[in-house]
Design an enzyme around this catalytic site. Structure first.
Site, PDB file in Angstrom:
ATOM      1  N   ASP A 165       0.857  -1.184   0.000  1.00 26.98           N
ATOM      2  CA  ASP A 165       0.000   0.000   0.000  1.00 26.98           C
ATOM      3  C   ASP A 165       0.889   1.229   0.000  1.00 26.98           C
ATOM      4  OD1 ASP A 165      -3.265   0.231   1.096  1.00 26.98           O
ATOM      5  OD2 ASP A 165      -2.069   2.051   0.873  1.00 26.98           O
ATOM      6  N   GLU A 202     -18.941  -6.643   4.741  1.00 26.35           N
ATOM      7  CA  GLU A 202     -18.171  -6.270   5.919  1.00 26.35           C
ATOM      8  C   GLU A 202     -18.901  -6.725   7.183  1.00 26.35           C
ATOM      9  OE1 GLU A 202     -16.843  -2.189   5.652  1.00 26.35           O
ATOM     10  OE2 GLU A 202     -16.462  -2.490   3.532  1.00 26.35           O
ATOM     11  N   THR A 220     -16.326   7.404  -5.991  1.00 26.96           N
ATOM     12  CA  THR A 220     -17.092   8.128  -7.001  1.00 26.96           C
ATOM     13  C   THR A 220     -16.354   9.427  -7.313  1.00 26.96           C
ATOM     14  OG1 THR A 220     -19.099   7.176  -6.074  1.00 26.96           O
ATOM     15  CG2 THR A 220     -19.379   9.076  -7.510  1.00 26.96           C
ATOM     16  N   CYS A 277     -20.141   0.133  -1.180  1.00 28.00           N
ATOM     17  CA  CYS A 277     -20.476  -0.491  -2.461  1.00 28.00           C
ATOM     18  C   CYS A 277     -21.825  -0.104  -3.048  1.00 28.00           C
ATOM     19  CB  CYS A 277     -20.432  -2.009  -2.325  1.00 28.00           C
ATOM     20  SG  CYS A 277     -18.756  -2.644  -2.337  1.00 28.00           S
ATOM     21  N   LEU A 325     -21.833  -5.452 -10.188  1.00 25.19           N
ATOM     22  CA  LEU A 325     -22.704  -4.280 -10.068  1.00 25.19           C
ATOM     23  C   LEU A 325     -24.160  -4.722  -9.924  1.00 25.19           C
ATOM     24  CD1 LEU A 325     -21.341  -1.691 -12.689  1.00 25.19           C
ATOM     25  CD2 LEU A 325     -20.595  -2.120 -10.361  1.00 25.19           C
TER      26      LEU A 325
END
Ligand code: UDX
Ligand code: ADP
Length: 461
Positions: free
Chosen positions: A37, A168, A97, A275, A220
């Site tokens: 990362d 989650e 987004t 999500c 999606l």
């Protein structure tokens, strides 16, 4: 014969990359996995001796990290080295987004993905399989392939789409025992290499292989369908409040129809998480860009209903508190977007708080796993008021009892189990009277609270 994978690199040590790779490392001790990362503080937290400091909270995650870390699971900031050594590279960086330019507020921002692709192309000296793990708009793989093929050192890249379906709070369980694993791709050998990894613990009939676009679009679509169920039942909750029907009874009655099924029919203050909204916005954006206006509007309505539900919850608090919350203290129980996670992305609590703050309420928040810095950052990100004002109006405390002290009302925003076990008589004693509870999760026991003389309001009742 598929290529046997010995070393994996995963770019992005977040809510997806961290738990997913931890489980792969646990189930495949013969594969060496390095999660990298750019955020050095995050990597340090993953390497922290004290497992309470891991950057992601998930039940069962600490045990797996304790077992696999420094055996075949490594966390590092040396991205180039990990890419160079790996046979297979997972990309699980964030795809927020876009908040600028074309597609602002709708399209996914792919700049982090593109940076990864360019870095992989620059470093790779031998053939690599590149796996999209992040949620991406359909046809991202094409962009990825174009960058890799045109900027690389002449080596071969095979791109696979392997969308994540973990939720989650139950990530470890979902990863160890998935309903299905989906792998999209064009190259049979690359697909087989990834199938072989999952086959170490997932039965082969649950591993689906498709073309790239089907795989990307399935992710999606799955999230849009799930979110649609929540918005559908939430729309009915509003009708229940007007008619005297009870939304839990309606959910149960329709859920027992095996064609409908019982899951994801829990009315709530609104869905959150990284999500649902993002994926539907992507779907809407893609549909619009192909000129499919009706398709776009159909899915957009799921988001509008969710916004309406959050607003409705806040409006009900204001109306019930005699049409003003100005200067009144409202205790928030919960800030995370659901229980058993410290993730707050798109949490309903943020929007309900923002709305009440605009009506000059004072809010005190208690959440078992979310830090004060996170809560202030969430509010500051909305840009509704200055960060000084947010800090003046919102207090974050360490116990629910402290949060509820002197409060005019309590709002339950997350369904943490511990809230059910509180001494509600003691909480009421220290509140302003009448003592109101607004239950955005239908979590608490109405009879218990009404027997204690609380004024209890729950969604859809
Ligand atoms: C979701 C998908 O479930 C998962 O497959 C995908 O990989 C990522 O997105 P997640 O966002 O982690 O997972 O949580 P999820 O359990 O789906 O809940 C999303 C939101 O919907 C939460 O805010 C939750 O509280 C809300 N919800 C869910 C309801 O309000 N009612 C329900 O019946 C179910
Ligand atoms: P998700 O829920 O999709 O896992 P997170 O935001 O939790 O999203 O995690 C994404 C991680 O990806 C972050 O820790 C971020 O620092 C990391 N990241 C983003 N871009 C890059 C990059 N180019 N190289 C390495 N890591 C990156």
């Amino acid at each position: 014969m598929s290529k046997t994978i010995k070393k994996i690199c995963c770019i992005g040590a977040g809510y997806v990359g961290g738990p997913t790779m931890s489980v792969v490392a646990k189930q495949c001790p013969h594969i060496e996995i390095t999660i990298v990362d750019v955020n050095a503080a995050r990597i340090a937290a993953w390497n922290d001796e004290n497992l309470d400091n891991l950057p992601v909270y998930e039940p069962g995650l600490q045990e797996i990290v304790a077992e696999a870390r420094n055996r075949n699971l490594f966390f590092s900031t040396d991205i180039e080295k990990a890419i160079d050594e790996a046979d297979m590279i997972f990309i699980s960086v964030n795809t927020p987004t876009k908040n600028y330019g074309k597609g602002k507020g709708m399209a996914a921002d792919l700049k982090y993905i593109e940076l990864c692709a360019r870095q992989i192309a620059a470093v790779a000296k031998n053939d690599k399989i590149v796996v999209e793990k992040s949620t991406l708009p359909v046809r991202t793989a094409a962009a990825l392939k174009s960058i890799l093929d045109n900027t690389g050192n002449g080596v071969n890249f095979h791109i696979l789409s392997n969308p994540e379906f973990l939720a989650e709070g139950t990530a470890i369980q979902d990863l160890i025992n998935p309903d299905r694993v989906l792998i999209g791709g064009e190259n049979d050998e690359a697909i087989a290499a990834l199938v072989d990894i999952y086959a170490h613990w997932v039965s082969r009939d649950k591993i689906l292989t498709t073309n790239l676009w089907s795989s990307e679009l399935s992710k999606l679509t799955a999230n849009a369908f799930l979110a649609q169920r929540v918005s559908s039942i939430n729309s009915i909750s509003a009708l229940c409040e007007k008619t005297g029907a009870n939304v839990d009874e309606v959910s149960k009655a329709i859920g027992m129809d095996s064609r409908i099924g019982s899951k994801f029919l829990k009315a709530s203050v609104g869905f959150g998480g990284s999500c649902f909204q993002k994926d539907i916005l992507n779907l809407v954006y893609i549909a619009r860009s192909y000129g499919l206006t009706e398709v776009a509007e159909y899915w957009d309505q799921v988001i509008l209903m969710n916004d309406y539900q959050k607003q409705r919850f806040a409006d009900n608090i204001i109306q019930t508190l005699y049409n003003t919350v100005s200067g009144k203290k409202i205790a928030f129980l919960g800030w995370a977007f659901k229980k058993d996670t410290n993730d707050t992305r798109e949490s309903a609590a943020i929007y309900v708080a923002d709305y009440l703050l605009s009506e000059q309420a004072e809010i005190t928040v208690y959440d078992p796993k979310v830090s004060a810095e996170r809560i202030y950052a969430d509010l500051d990100y909305l840009n509704t008021r200055s960060s000084e004002e947010n800090r003046a109006l919102v207090k974050v405390v360490n116990t629910a009892y402290e949060a509820c002290n002197d409060a005019h009302a309590i709002a339950v925003l997350t369904e943490w189990d511990e809230f059910k076990r509180y001494d509600w008589a003691k909480i009421k004693e220290h509140m302003k009277k009448p003592a109101f509870v607004f239950d955005g999760r239908k979590l608490l026991n109405r009879k218990e609270l009404e027997d204690l003389d609380f004024k209890y309001y729950a969604i859809g009742e």
